[in-house]
Design a protein around this motif. Structure first.
Motif, mmCIF file in Angstrom:
data_model
loop_
_atom_site.group_PDB
_atom_site.id
_atom_site.type_symbol
_atom_site.label_atom_id
_atom_site.label_comp_id
_atom_site.label_asym_id
_atom_site.label_seq_id
_atom_site.Cartn_x
_atom_site.Cartn_y
_atom_site.Cartn_z
ATOM 1 N N UNK A 86 0.813 -1.211 0.000
ATOM 2 C CA UNK A 86 0.000 0.000 0.000
ATOM 3 C C UNK A 86 0.852 1.270 0.000
ATOM 4 N N UNK A 87 2.020 1.225 0.640
ATOM 5 C CA UNK A 87 2.876 2.413 0.670
ATOM 6 C C UNK A 87 3.362 2.785 -0.725
ATOM 7 N N UNK A 88 3.705 1.776 -1.543
ATOM 8 C CA UNK A 88 4.136 2.042 -2.918
ATOM 9 C C UNK A 88 2.958 2.451 -3.793
ATOM 10 N N UNK A 89 1.775 1.969 -3.454
ATOM 11 C CA UNK A 89 0.580 2.249 -4.241
ATOM 12 C C UNK A 89 0.058 3.668 -4.030
ATOM 13 N N UNK A 90 0.314 4.242 -2.863
ATOM 14 C CA UNK A 90 -0.290 5.531 -2.517
ATOM 15 C C UNK A 90 -0.030 6.635 -3.549
ATOM 16 N N UNK A 137 -2.111 9.995 8.736
ATOM 17 C CA UNK A 137 -2.944 8.792 8.800
ATOM 18 C C UNK A 137 -4.262 8.963 8.047
ATOM 19 N N UNK A 138 -4.985 10.008 8.375
ATOM 20 C CA UNK A 138 -6.323 10.167 7.819
ATOM 21 C C UNK A 138 -6.294 10.306 6.303
ATOM 22 N N UNK A 139 -5.329 11.058 5.775
ATOM 23 C CA UNK A 139 -5.274 11.269 4.328
ATOM 24 C C UNK A 139 -4.859 9.997 3.601
ATOM 25 N N UNK A 140 -3.894 9.297 4.144
ATOM 26 C CA UNK A 140 -3.452 8.033 3.542
ATOM 27 C C UNK A 140 -4.614 7.055 3.484
ATOM 28 N N UNK A 160 2.094 7.526 7.585
ATOM 29 C CA UNK A 160 2.692 6.428 6.839
ATOM 30 C C UNK A 160 3.910 6.915 6.048
ATOM 31 N N UNK A 161 4.870 6.011 5.875
ATOM 32 C CA UNK A 161 6.067 6.317 5.094
ATOM 33 C C UNK A 161 5.778 6.154 3.600
#
Length: 440
Positions: free
Chosen positions: A273-277, A314-317, A345-346
């Protein structure tokens, strides 16, 4: 003769004989030391023989004759003349250089086809016009039949690039002619070239793939993904083209594994998910894709000093991810890299240089089939066309989506297993993991 004389003579004879025998031994020894020795096999400590060069040998190419080159130039100029009126009437933008609209480019490409030329736009947004001559040529090459064919590529600045393909004596090559409009709006040839082709193939899916000979093109061609020229000769159904654009976009496989790993809402597998954001952020907000160089000023995310890491609140991610994937917040946090002390998130933004020598470019999605399921969801069967690796099907996957009141959500993705799969690497995931380990 007395006894003493006899003894003396005997001793003298013996001494002379002994000296003669010793001299003969010395002569024989000297003769043996001057004989030229036989050649010997080199020992293991001897210098090794020079290795054969591993550099590819250029395919022998007979230069194009002056008469043939003149013919190619005349043909290219005639093709430009066929679109003169359209070019003169087109809006060329306000920049110092000409920038034609997609509509103007499309109109000119269609006009070229109607004039008997095989033509396509540079970005291949259109189907190839008048493709049959190239199809016949490609089938002829398969059968070992010598022949020629030409296709034209129209650029958004109004220049026209002619690719004259030929197959003769078992060798394929291309002769290029580039034409531009001069200050008097007259067509003018500004560049020509001739290149051997290590591969010229019309695939079963209808792609014409040309591969420049590395011996003449240089090893950097393959590293930069420019060794291969892909031309889709079979028409791409408009509905399939639109489905690929809507649900996958132009940068579908860019530094994320949404479409390159198998997952579902009941088992997210290796989905990162971090790469997908960054991909979903640009879709959600309608921005350009987030990169390491623009993430700060486009999204306003805070960067951790001395790293490439950004912190997404957090909320935006969660809002962005959950808008496209049905995942609860707790599961999302469990599967993702976050830090409560940083408050989010990173994320690392992609960078173009990661798609050259490290992972040459990225594939493009080609929808080959689609169907609606009993629950109303839509499944797309997709081939990843990967020009950097010279294949029109690096892997195949099935993507299932569901329309919603305010858009759509991804439900699952299934990658067909094959030993021939070429899956783009998540280059930045390991970098993110390493930097997280340092800051924590």
């Amino acid at each position: 003769m007395n006894k003493r004389l006899v003894v003396f003579l005997l001793c003298l004879a013996f001494s002379v004989g002994l000296v003669t025998w010793l001299v003969s031994l010395d002569d024989k020894k000297a003769a043996q030391t001057t004989v030229t020795p036989e050649p010997t096999v080199a020992s293991e400590t001897a210098a090794p023989a020079p290795e054969e060069s591993t550099e590819p040998t250029a395919i022998p190419l007979e230069p194009v004759s002056n008469a043939k080159m003149k013919e190619y130039k005349d043909n290219a100029i005639a093709a430009m003349e066929a679109i003169r009126e359209l070019y003169l009437a087109a809006d060329k933008g306000t920049a110092s250089n000409v920038v034609l609209s997609d509509a103007s480019v499309a109109e000119m490409v269609v006009a070229l086809g109607q004039s008997g030329y095989t033509a396509v736009d540079y970005h291949c947004n259109l189907n190839v016009q008048n493709a049959q001559p190239l199809i016949d040529f490609g089938n002829g090459v398969k059968a070992g039949i010598e022949g020629e064919a030409c296709y034209y590529v129209l650029h958004s600045d109004g220049t026209l690039h002619a690719n004259n393909l030929a197959y003769k004596d078992g060798i394929s090559y291309v002769t290029t002619v580039s034409v531009e409009w001069d200050e008097n709006t007259e067509p003018s040839v500004y560049s020509t070239g001739q290149y051997a082709l290590a591969r010229l193939e019309l695939t079963d899916k209808g792609w014409l793939i040309c591969t420049r000979d590395s011996g003449s093109g240089g090893s950097s061609w393959a590293a930069n993904g420019n060794a291969y020229t892909f031309l889709r000769l079979s028409a791409y159904d408009d509905t399939k083209r639109q489905l690929a654009s809507k649900y996958m976009g132009e940068q579908a496989y860019w530094e994320n594994n949404l479409f390159t790993c198998s997952w579902s809402t009941s088992d997210f597998g290796q989905l990162d998910f971090n790469s997908l954001f960054p991909l979903l952020y640009s879709r959600y907000y309608g921005t350009v894709p987030l990169t390491g160089s623009n993430m700060g000023y486009i999204a306003g995310f805070e960067k951790i000093q001395d790293t490439d890491l950004y912190i997404v609140p957090y909320e935006q991610f969660q809002q962005v991810i959950c808008s496209y994937i049905d995942v609860d917040v707790d599961t999302l946090q469990w599967l993702s890299d976050d830090n409560a002390s940083y408050g989010g998130y990173y994320v690392i933004g992609a960078a173009q240089e990661y798609y050259n020598e490290v992972t040459p470019k990225v594939p493009s999605p080609e929808v080959t089939d689609y169907w609606y399921n009993s629950d109303g969801s839509l499944t797309l069967k997709v081939d990843a066309v990967y020009p950097a690796y010279g294949t029109d099907c690096a892997f195949t996957h099935e993507l299932t989506v569901m329309e919603t009141e305010d858009g759509f959500k991804y439900l699952s993705n299934y990658v067909y297993e094959s030993e021939n799969n070429i899956i783009p690497e998540l280059v930045l995931r390991s970098q993110r993991k390493n930097q997280i380990a340092i800051v924590e």
